[in-house]
Design an enzyme around this catalytic site. Sequence first.
Site, PDB file in Angstrom:
ATOM      1  N   ALA A   1       0.981  -1.344   0.085  1.00 19.72           N
ATOM      2  CA  ALA A   1      -0.114  -0.022   0.077  1.00 19.72           C
ATOM      3  C   ALA A   1       1.072   1.238  -0.284  1.00 19.72           C
ATOM      4  O   ALA A   1       2.174   1.169   0.363  1.00 19.72           O
ATOM      5  CB  ALA A   1      -0.719  -0.116   1.285  1.00 19.72           C
TER       6      ALA A   1
ATOM      7  N   GLY B   1       0.583  -4.918   0.799  1.00 21.05           N
ATOM      8  CA  GLY B   1      -0.473  -5.066  -0.082  1.00 21.05           C
ATOM      9  C   GLY B   1      -0.258  -5.504  -1.441  1.00 21.05           C
ATOM     10  O   GLY B   1      -1.262  -6.139  -2.137  1.00 21.05           O
TER      11      GLY B   1
ATOM     12  N   GLU C   1      -0.565  -9.255  -0.902  1.00 16.30           N
ATOM     13  CA  GLU C   1      -1.956  -9.561  -0.784  1.00 16.30           C
ATOM     14  C   GLU C   1      -2.787  -9.485  -2.356  1.00 16.30           C
ATOM     15  O   GLU C   1      -3.665 -10.276  -2.175  1.00 16.30           O
ATOM     16  CB  GLU C   1      -2.621  -8.357   0.026  1.00 16.30           C
ATOM     17  CG  GLU C   1      -2.290  -8.604   1.676  1.00 16.30           C
ATOM     18  CD  GLU C   1      -2.683  -7.518   2.707  1.00 16.30           C
ATOM     19  OE1 GLU C   1      -2.125  -6.241   2.149  1.00 16.30           O
ATOM     20  OE2 GLU C   1      -3.562  -7.707   3.406  1.00 16.30           O
TER      21      GLU C   1
ATOM     22  N   GLU D   1       4.003  -5.197   7.377  1.00 13.66           N
ATOM     23  CA  GLU D   1       3.086  -4.055   8.019  1.00 13.66           C
ATOM     24  C   GLU D   1       3.519  -3.829   9.400  1.00 13.66           C
ATOM     25  O   GLU D   1       3.379  -2.700   9.890  1.00 13.66           O
ATOM     26  CB  GLU D   1       1.550  -4.625   7.759  1.00 13.66           C
ATOM     27  CG  GLU D   1       1.147  -4.554   6.291  1.00 13.66           C
ATOM     28  CD  GLU D   1       1.056  -5.597   5.647  1.00 13.66           C
ATOM     29  OE1 GLU D   1       2.039  -6.550   5.878  1.00 13.66           O
ATOM     30  OE2 GLU D   1       0.676  -5.699   4.520  1.00 13.66           O
TER      31      GLU D   1
HETATM   32  N1  DAK Z   1       4.678   3.205  -0.765  1.00 12.34           N
HETATM   33  C1  DAK Z   1       5.028   4.473  -1.064  1.00 12.34           C
HETATM   34  N2  DAK Z   1       6.403   4.475  -1.605  1.00 12.34           N
HETATM   35  C2  DAK Z   1       6.949   3.514  -1.576  1.00 12.34           C
HETATM   36  C3  DAK Z   1       6.572   2.086  -1.240  1.00 12.34           C
HETATM   37  C4  DAK Z   1       5.411   2.211  -0.537  1.00 12.34           C
HETATM   38  N3  DAK Z   1       5.081   0.831   0.078  1.00 12.34           N
HETATM   39  N4  DAK Z   1       7.798   1.355  -1.408  1.00 12.34           N
HETATM   40  C5  DAK Z   1       8.678   1.976  -2.086  1.00 12.34           C
HETATM   41  N5  DAK Z   1       8.219   3.325  -2.274  1.00 12.34           N
HETATM   42  C6  DAK Z   1       9.089   4.352  -2.877  1.00 12.34           C
HETATM   43  C7  DAK Z   1      10.331   4.966  -1.965  1.00 12.34           C
HETATM   44  O1  DAK Z   1       9.751   5.914  -0.979  1.00 12.34           O
HETATM   45  C8  DAK Z   1      11.069   5.510  -2.875  1.00 12.34           C
HETATM   46  O2  DAK Z   1      10.424   6.683  -3.255  1.00 12.34           O
HETATM   47  P1  DAK Z   1      11.648   7.831  -3.515  1.00 12.34           P
HETATM   48  O3  DAK Z   1      12.459   7.879  -2.302  1.00 12.34           O
HETATM   49  O4  DAK Z   1      12.411   7.501  -4.775  1.00 12.34           O
HETATM   50  O5  DAK Z   1      10.795   9.147  -3.966  1.00 12.34           O
HETATM   51  C9  DAK Z   1      10.860   4.554  -4.173  1.00 12.34           C
HETATM   52  O6  DAK Z   1       9.783   3.799  -4.075  1.00 12.34           O
HETATM   53  C10 DAK Z   1      11.943   3.599  -4.447  1.00 12.34           C
HETATM   54  O7  DAK Z   1      12.068   2.744  -3.061  1.00 12.34           O
HETATM   55  P2  DAK Z   1      13.628   2.436  -2.327  1.00 12.34           P
HETATM   56  O8  DAK Z   1      14.429   3.732  -2.570  1.00 12.34           O
HETATM   57  O9  DAK Z   1      13.057   2.377  -0.897  1.00 12.34           O
HETATM   58  O10 DAK Z   1      14.010   1.359  -3.164  1.00 12.34           O
HETATM   59  P3  DAK Z   1      14.918   0.247  -2.498  1.00 12.34           P
HETATM   60  O11 DAK Z   1      15.550  -0.779  -3.428  1.00 12.34           O
HETATM   61  O12 DAK Z   1      16.112   0.890  -1.483  1.00 12.34           O
HETATM   62  O13 DAK Z   1      14.142  -0.649  -1.370  1.00 12.34           O
HETATM   63  C11 DAK Z   1      12.259  -1.842  -0.830  1.00 12.34           C
HETATM   64  C12 DAK Z   1      13.081  -1.295  -1.854  1.00 12.34           C
HETATM   65  C13 DAK Z   1      10.804  -2.678  -1.592  1.00 12.34           C
HETATM   66  C14 DAK Z   1      12.744  -2.852   0.193  1.00 12.34           C
HETATM   67  C15 DAK Z   1      11.799  -0.588  -0.019  1.00 12.34           C
HETATM   68  O14 DAK Z   1      11.127   0.212  -0.778  1.00 12.34           O
HETATM   69  C16 DAK Z   1      10.518  -0.727   1.018  1.00 12.34           C
HETATM   70  O15 DAK Z   1      10.988  -1.531   2.075  1.00 12.34           O
HETATM   71  N6  DAK Z   1       9.435  -0.276   0.613  1.00 12.34           N
HETATM   72  C17 DAK Z   1       8.383  -0.443   1.843  1.00 12.34           C
HETATM   73  C18 DAK Z   1       7.850  -1.798   1.573  1.00 12.34           C
HETATM   74  C19 DAK Z   1       6.467  -2.076   2.538  1.00 12.34           C
HETATM   75  O16 DAK Z   1       6.843  -1.756   3.851  1.00 12.34           O
HETATM   76  N7  DAK Z   1       5.543  -2.290   2.207  1.00 12.34           N
HETATM   77  C20 DAK Z   1       4.306  -2.396   2.970  1.00 12.34           C
HETATM   78  C21 DAK Z   1       3.553  -1.478   3.131  1.00 12.34           C
HETATM   79  S1  DAK Z   1       2.333  -1.401   4.192  1.00 12.34           S
HETATM   80  C22 DAK Z   1      -5.261  -1.854   4.753  1.00 12.34           C
HETATM   81  C23 DAK Z   1      -4.748  -2.520   3.692  1.00 12.34           C
HETATM   82  C24 DAK Z   1      -3.573  -2.635   3.161  1.00 12.34           C
HETATM   83  C25 DAK Z   1      -2.540  -2.526   4.265  1.00 12.34           C
HETATM   84  C26 DAK Z   1      -2.866  -2.124   5.429  1.00 12.34           C
HETATM   85  C27 DAK Z   1      -4.104  -1.800   5.770  1.00 12.34           C
HETATM   86  N8  DAK Z   1      -6.399  -1.549   5.176  1.00 12.34           N
HETATM   87  C28 DAK Z   1      -7.633  -1.731   4.075  1.00 12.34           C
HETATM   88  C29 DAK Z   1      -6.804  -1.246   6.423  1.00 12.34           C
HETATM   89  C30 DAK Z   1      -1.296  -2.960   3.717  1.00 12.34           C
HETATM   90  C31 DAK Z   1      -0.316  -1.999   4.127  1.00 12.34           C
HETATM   91  C32 DAK Z   1       0.920  -2.132   3.447  1.00 12.34           C
HETATM   92  O17 DAK Z   1       1.206  -2.734   2.346  1.00 12.34           O
END
Ligand code: DAK
Length: 260
Positions: free
Chosen positions: A67, A112, A115, A135
Amino acid sequence: MMYTNLLLEVQEGIAVLTINRPKALNALNAQTLQEIHQFFTKDGLAIKDLKGVIVTGAGEKSFVAGADISEFLKLEKGKGKAFAMKGHDIFFAIERFPKPVIAAVNGYALGGGCELAMACHIRVAGEKARFGQPEVNLGILPGYGGTQRLIQLIGKGKAIEMMLTADMIGAEEALRLGLVTHVIPLGQEVAKAKEILQKIATKGPVAVTKVIEAVNAYFNYLADGYNAEADGFSDCTETTDFKEGAAAFLEKRKANFKGE
Ligand code: DAK
């Protein structure tokens, strides 16, 4: 079918839906989710002679990295439950889509993104794909049905460990656990998904939809999966495809299904 964050290509009855926000690793923001919902509840259903759908991510690095975290802080207090239910509806629309939906996971499938892949009927992964439910790192839990579907696919033990530790797994481990059914060389994910859909397209279309319905019913505790299976079987026996399938087998020829 005007989309900002999706690319849609339909060829030979197969729709390839690409999540297209590579700069944010294809993270699902509100606009993208709305477009996915529109496709699976409206636009996709209107495609004539559709064999199935492939969902993939733009670029080589990411399927969907979750997400969109940048939108999290906008969520108003007291609106969490409604937000979660809306999210469920979008992912149910994928799971309940009447044609087969295959996730071609080309890179990160996190939060997400994992998911989204799990809401699809089948998952194939490129060898560099990475899966995880991180998450808890953000102080939330998977909200698009991940707490349920991960258990369904890989069992409670490993699922709860992945969700509590936020550890990622690679494509080979995902294959071993049953999270994906094929690991293929990078760049071949969509081709493999097409091959699977072409094979399914030779089967009875009504039967294919009924299998999807009955399998979904197994996981719906409010419904009776065995009953759905019996209803589905009964519906199939009313089709001419059913007679054609049996006749073709007995005549040692390929069946000519018409979806009727
Ligand atoms: N959201 C927004 N931007 C993201 C992102 C994300 N999930 N993942 C990556 N980006 C962006 C980064 O901020 C970066 O942007 P800039 O700085 O260039 O502007 C760009 O994509 C490139 O990312 P990185 O520089 O971080 O790239 P790396 O190769 O160093 O790292 C990575 C790749 C995938 C390991 C890292 O980007 C990362 O850890 N990303 C976050 C992964 C994450 O935590 N995903 C889970 C998000 S929480 C719900 C429904 C769903 C959910 C919850 C509730 N309800 C309906 C109640 C689900 C929640 C989630 O999915």
